[in-house]
Design a protein around this motif. Structure first.
Motif, PDB file in Angstrom:
ATOM      1  N   MET A   1       0.853  -1.180   0.000  1.00 13.83           N
ATOM      2  CA  MET A   1       0.000   0.000   0.000  1.00 13.83           C
ATOM      3  C   MET A   1       0.894   1.237   0.000  1.00 13.83           C
ATOM      4  SD  MET A   1      -3.276   0.685   2.462  1.00 13.83           S
ATOM      5  CE  MET A   1      -3.079  -0.963   3.004  1.00 13.83           C
ATOM      6  N   ARG A   2       0.596   2.209  -0.863  1.00 14.46           N
ATOM      7  CA  ARG A   2       1.478   3.367  -0.966  1.00 14.46           C
ATOM      8  C   ARG A   2       1.357   4.261   0.266  1.00 14.46           C
ATOM      9  NH1 ARG A   2      -2.865   5.463  -3.940  1.00 14.46           N
ATOM     10  NH2 ARG A   2      -3.218   7.644  -3.456  1.00 14.46           N
ATOM     11  N   GLN A   3       2.451   4.976   0.540  1.00  7.67           N
ATOM     12  CA  GLN A   3       2.522   5.882   1.692  1.00  7.67           C
ATOM     13  C   GLN A   3       1.411   6.919   1.618  1.00  7.67           C
ATOM     14  OE1 GLN A   3       4.764   5.405   4.020  1.00  7.67           O
ATOM     15  NE2 GLN A   3       4.472   7.199   5.273  1.00  7.67           N
ATOM     16  N   GLY A   4       0.715   7.148   2.701  1.00  7.56           N
ATOM     17  CA  GLY A   4      -0.312   8.181   2.765  1.00  7.56           C
ATOM     18  C   GLY A   4      -1.652   7.794   2.153  1.00  7.56           C
ATOM     19  N   ALA A   5      -1.771   6.531   1.697  1.00  7.46           N
ATOM     20  CA  ALA A   5      -3.039   6.100   1.101  1.00  7.46           C
ATOM     21  C   ALA A   5      -4.126   6.079   2.171  1.00  7.46           C
ATOM     22  CB  ALA A   5      -2.897   4.721   0.475  1.00  7.46           C
ATOM     23  N   VAL A   6      -5.338   6.465   1.786  1.00  8.66           N
ATOM     24  CA  VAL A   6      -6.477   6.394   2.693  1.00  8.66           C
ATOM     25  C   VAL A   6      -6.907   4.934   2.740  1.00  8.66           C
ATOM     26  CG1 VAL A   6      -8.844   7.140   3.084  1.00  8.66           C
ATOM     27  CG2 VAL A   6      -7.173   8.751   2.153  1.00  8.66           C
ATOM     28  N   ILE A   7      -6.971   4.389   3.951  1.00 10.72           N
ATOM     29  CA  ILE A   7      -7.280   2.961   4.076  1.00 10.72           C
ATOM     30  C   ILE A   7      -8.694   2.739   4.625  1.00 10.72           C
ATOM     31  CG2 ILE A   7      -4.870   2.274   4.345  1.00 10.72           C
ATOM     32  CD1 ILE A   7      -5.555   1.858   7.380  1.00 10.72           C
ATOM     33  N   VAL A   8      -9.197   1.559   4.303  1.00  7.68           N
ATOM     34  CA  VAL A   8     -10.496   1.118   4.790  1.00  7.68           C
ATOM     35  C   VAL A   8     -10.279  -0.250   5.412  1.00  7.68           C
ATOM     36  CG1 VAL A   8     -12.830   0.416   4.091  1.00  7.68           C
ATOM     37  CG2 VAL A   8     -11.750   2.408   3.020  1.00  7.68           C
ATOM     38  N   LYS A   9     -10.957  -0.493   6.515  1.00  8.59           N
ATOM     39  CA  LYS A   9     -10.836  -1.773   7.197  1.00  8.59           C
ATOM     40  C   LYS A   9     -11.429  -2.879   6.323  1.00  8.59           C
ATOM     41  CE  LYS A   9      -8.900  -3.368  10.513  1.00  8.59           C
ATOM     42  NZ  LYS A   9      -7.478  -3.194  10.543  1.00  8.59           N
ATOM     43  N   GLY A  10     -10.802  -4.045   6.364  1.00  5.45           N
ATOM     44  CA  GLY A  10     -11.208  -5.165   5.530  1.00  5.45           C
ATOM     45  C   GLY A  10     -12.640  -5.610   5.721  1.00  5.45           C
ATOM     46  N   ILE A  11     -13.195  -5.428   6.921  1.00  6.17           N
ATOM     47  CA  ILE A  11     -14.576  -5.853   7.151  1.00  6.17           C
ATOM     48  C   ILE A  11     -15.541  -5.134   6.206  1.00  6.17           C
ATOM     49  CG2 ILE A  11     -14.980  -4.206   9.039  1.00  6.17           C
ATOM     50  CD1 ILE A  11     -16.783  -6.418  10.297  1.00  6.17           C
ATOM     51  N   ILE A  12     -15.223  -3.901   5.839  1.00  9.16           N
ATOM     52  CA  ILE A  12     -16.072  -3.167   4.893  1.00  9.16           C
ATOM     53  C   ILE A  12     -16.025  -3.855   3.527  1.00  9.16           C
ATOM     54  CG2 ILE A  12     -16.453  -0.947   3.744  1.00  9.16           C
ATOM     55  CD1 ILE A  12     -17.102  -0.937   6.769  1.00  9.16           C
ATOM     56  N   PHE A  13     -14.835  -4.265   3.113  1.00 14.74           N
ATOM     57  CA  PHE A  13     -14.695  -4.978   1.836  1.00 14.74           C
ATOM     58  C   PHE A  13     -15.408  -6.322   1.868  1.00 14.74           C
ATOM     59  CE2 PHE A  13     -11.238  -1.979   1.485  1.00 14.74           C
ATOM     60  CZ  PHE A  13     -11.130  -1.720   0.127  1.00 14.74           C
ATOM     61  N   THR A  14     -15.170  -7.099   2.921  1.00 14.38           N
ATOM     62  CA  THR A  14     -15.755  -8.449   2.963  1.00 14.38           C
ATOM     63  C   THR A  14     -17.278  -8.378   3.000  1.00 14.38           C
ATOM     64  OG1 THR A  14     -15.492  -8.593   5.392  1.00 14.38           O
ATOM     65  CG2 THR A  14     -13.701  -9.509   4.026  1.00 14.38           C
ATOM     66  N   GLU A  15     -17.820  -7.423   3.749  1.00 13.30           N
ATOM     67  CA  GLU A  15     -19.278  -7.272   3.810  1.00 13.30           C
ATOM     68  C   GLU A  15     -19.842  -6.782   2.475  1.00 13.30           C
ATOM     69  OE1 GLU A  15     -21.631  -7.810   6.305  1.00 13.30           O
ATOM     70  OE2 GLU A  15     -20.089  -8.808   7.476  1.00 13.30           O
ATOM     71  N   PHE A  16     -19.134  -5.863   1.827  1.00 10.87           N
ATOM     72  CA  PHE A  16     -19.604  -5.359   0.539  1.00 10.87           C
ATOM     73  C   PHE A  16     -19.622  -6.483  -0.500  1.00 10.87           C
ATOM     74  CE2 PHE A  16     -18.856  -3.430  -3.671  1.00 10.87           C
ATOM     75  CZ  PHE A  16     -20.023  -2.692  -3.766  1.00 10.87           C
ATOM     76  N   LEU A  17     -18.533  -7.247  -0.557  1.00 15.74           N
ATOM     77  CA  LEU A  17     -18.463  -8.333  -1.536  1.00 15.74           C
ATOM     78  C   LEU A  17     -19.512  -9.406  -1.248  1.00 15.74           C
ATOM     79  CD1 LEU A  17     -14.603  -8.655  -2.020  1.00 15.74           C
ATOM     80  CD2 LEU A  17     -16.257  -7.428  -3.447  1.00 15.74           C
ATOM     81  N   GLU A  18     -19.776  -9.654   0.023  1.00 18.19           N
ATOM     82  CA  GLU A  18     -20.819 -10.617   0.390  1.00 18.19           C
ATOM     83  C   GLU A  18     -22.188 -10.128  -0.089  1.00 18.19           C
ATOM     84  OE1 GLU A  18     -22.612 -11.872   4.588  1.00 18.19           O
ATOM     85  OE2 GLU A  18     -20.512 -12.498   4.347  1.00 18.19           O
ATOM     86  N   MET A  19     -22.451  -8.832   0.071  1.00 16.95           N
ATOM     87  CA  MET A  19     -23.715  -8.272  -0.401  1.00 16.95           C
ATOM     88  C   MET A  19     -23.833  -8.411  -1.918  1.00 16.95           C
ATOM     89  SD  MET A  19     -25.231  -4.359  -0.094  1.00 16.95           S
ATOM     90  CE  MET A  19     -24.417  -3.687  -1.556  1.00 16.95           C
ATOM     91  N   VAL A  20     -22.759  -8.086  -2.627  1.00 17.58           N
ATOM     92  CA  VAL A  20     -22.761  -8.167  -4.096  1.00 17.58           C
ATOM     93  C   VAL A  20     -23.034  -9.598  -4.544  1.00 17.58           C
ATOM     94  CG1 VAL A  20     -21.319  -7.954  -6.171  1.00 17.58           C
ATOM     95  CG2 VAL A  20     -21.284  -6.145  -4.424  1.00 17.58           C
ATOM     96  N   GLU A  21     -22.378 -10.553  -3.900  1.00 15.19           N
ATOM     97  CA  GLU A  21     -22.579 -11.963  -4.267  1.00 15.19           C
ATOM     98  C   GLU A  21     -24.009 -12.411  -3.984  1.00 15.19           C
ATOM     99  OE1 GLU A  21     -20.319 -16.244  -3.761  1.00 15.19           O
ATOM    100  OE2 GLU A  21     -19.986 -14.701  -2.244  1.00 15.19           O
ATOM    101  N   GLU A  22     -24.538 -12.036  -2.816  1.00 10.55           N
ATOM    102  CA  GLU A  22     -25.910 -12.422  -2.456  1.00 10.55           C
ATOM    103  C   GLU A  22     -26.935 -11.819  -3.415  1.00 10.55           C
ATOM    104  OE1 GLU A  22     -26.624 -11.348   1.607  1.00 10.55           O
ATOM    105  OE2 GLU A  22     -25.191 -12.819   2.373  1.00 10.55           O
ATOM    106  N   GLU A  23     -26.718 -10.582  -3.827  1.00 10.38           N
ATOM    107  CA  GLU A  23     -27.681  -9.910  -4.702  1.00 10.38           C
ATOM    108  C   GLU A  23     -27.551 -10.313  -6.161  1.00 10.38           C
ATOM    109  OE1 GLU A  23     -27.306  -5.710  -4.054  1.00 10.38           O
ATOM    110  OE2 GLU A  23     -28.296  -5.810  -2.095  1.00 10.38           O
ATOM    111  N   ASN A  24     -26.427 -10.898  -6.523  1.00  9.18           N
ATOM    112  CA  ASN A  24     -26.179 -11.254  -7.920  1.00  9.18           C
ATOM    113  C   ASN A  24     -25.816 -12.730  -8.019  1.00  9.18           C
ATOM    114  OD1 ASN A  24     -26.269  -8.410  -9.288  1.00  9.18           O
ATOM    115  ND2 ASN A  24     -25.054  -8.146  -7.444  1.00  9.18           N
ATOM    116  N   SER A  25     -24.529 -13.043  -8.008  1.00  8.49           N
ATOM    117  CA  SER A  25     -24.081 -14.435  -8.017  1.00  8.49           C
ATOM    118  C   SER A  25     -22.579 -14.457  -7.766  1.00  8.49           C
ATOM    119  CB  SER A  25     -24.375 -15.098  -9.374  1.00  8.49           C
ATOM    120  OG  SER A  25     -23.548 -14.527 -10.378  1.00  8.49           O
ATOM    121  N   SER A  26     -22.045 -15.625  -7.472  1.00  4.17           N
ATOM    122  CA  SER A  26     -20.594 -15.729  -7.263  1.00  4.17           C
ATOM    123  C   SER A  26     -19.856 -15.466  -8.574  1.00  4.17           C
ATOM    124  CB  SER A  26     -20.220 -17.081  -6.667  1.00  4.17           C
ATOM    125  OG  SER A  26     -20.719 -18.121  -7.462  1.00  4.17           O
ATOM    126  N   ALA A  27     -20.444 -15.877  -9.721  1.00  4.22           N
ATOM    127  CA  ALA A  27     -19.816 -15.626 -11.026  1.00  4.22           C
ATOM    128  C   ALA A  27     -19.758 -14.118 -11.295  1.00  4.22           C
ATOM    129  CB  ALA A  27     -20.581 -16.345 -12.128  1.00  4.22           C
TER     130      ALA A  27
END
Length: 194
Positions: A1-27
């Protein structure tokens, strides 16, 4: 990760991806991750830290592929992530008796508990001000441009407490810090007083 990058906690990513998969599909999710060409490769853990720009890229791609605006997608995700917070911080949220009372706890209680679980979390800050028994404002401050996500969480908090509120959103600043003022006017006699 580059110096000074704005970071987001992984739980936000994992929850977002879970929502996307549930609403659409794993493919569908696999296609989005492949198309995004992410530095992380799209492999996230709840406790990891990742660049905010990767989250925004994923949101843009899902928005385009589903013909849903980014704002609507983030607001819907905000409502969902609040339910995750309810599970993790049940005692704190369950004991709040109004939206105002819950927002009062964010800075000194909820964020302190978040820091215990995720010591390196970069939490937004909130300024809360009561104008009258039926009116108050909340200002969201963050280096992350996630005002729509915040609005989704706010909407979920209002639903959780069964409050009918007129919510007015005003962008005060968009870069480098996002500052958004949310003005609440409580309807139907609930005063939300703590």
């Amino acid at each position: 990760m580059r110096q000074g990058a704005v970071i987001v906690k992984g739980i936000i990513f994992t929850e977002f991806l879970e929502m996307v998969e549930e609403e659409n599909s794993s493919a569908f999710l696999e296609d989005v991750i492949a198309a995004a060409k992410l530095g992380s490769g799209g492999a996230y853990t709840a406790v990891g830290n990742y660049p905010c720009e990767e989250l925004l890229k994923l949101v843009r791609l899902v928005s385009t592929k589903t013909n849903t605006t980014e704002a609507i997608l983030l607001k819907r995700f905000g409502e969902r992530i609040f339910m995750t917070f309810c599970e993790r911080f049940h005692g704190l949220i369950h004991h709040s008796h109004s939206s105002y009372n819950l927002f009062e706890q964010v800075e000194h209680t909820i964020h302190r508990e978040v820091k215990k679980l995720y010591p390196d979390a970069e939490c937004p800050t909130f300024e809360l001000e009561r104008q009258s028994p039926l009116r108050y404002s909340l200002i969201y401050n963050s280096p992350k441009p996630l005002g729509d996500l915040c609005e989704g969480i706010i909407n979920a908090v209002l639903k959780y407490h069964g409050e009918k509120v007129i919510l007015v959103r005003t962008t005060l600043q968009s870069s480098p810090i996002t500052r958004i003022r949310f003005d609440f006017t409580i309807q139907g006699g609930r005063d939300g007083r703590s």
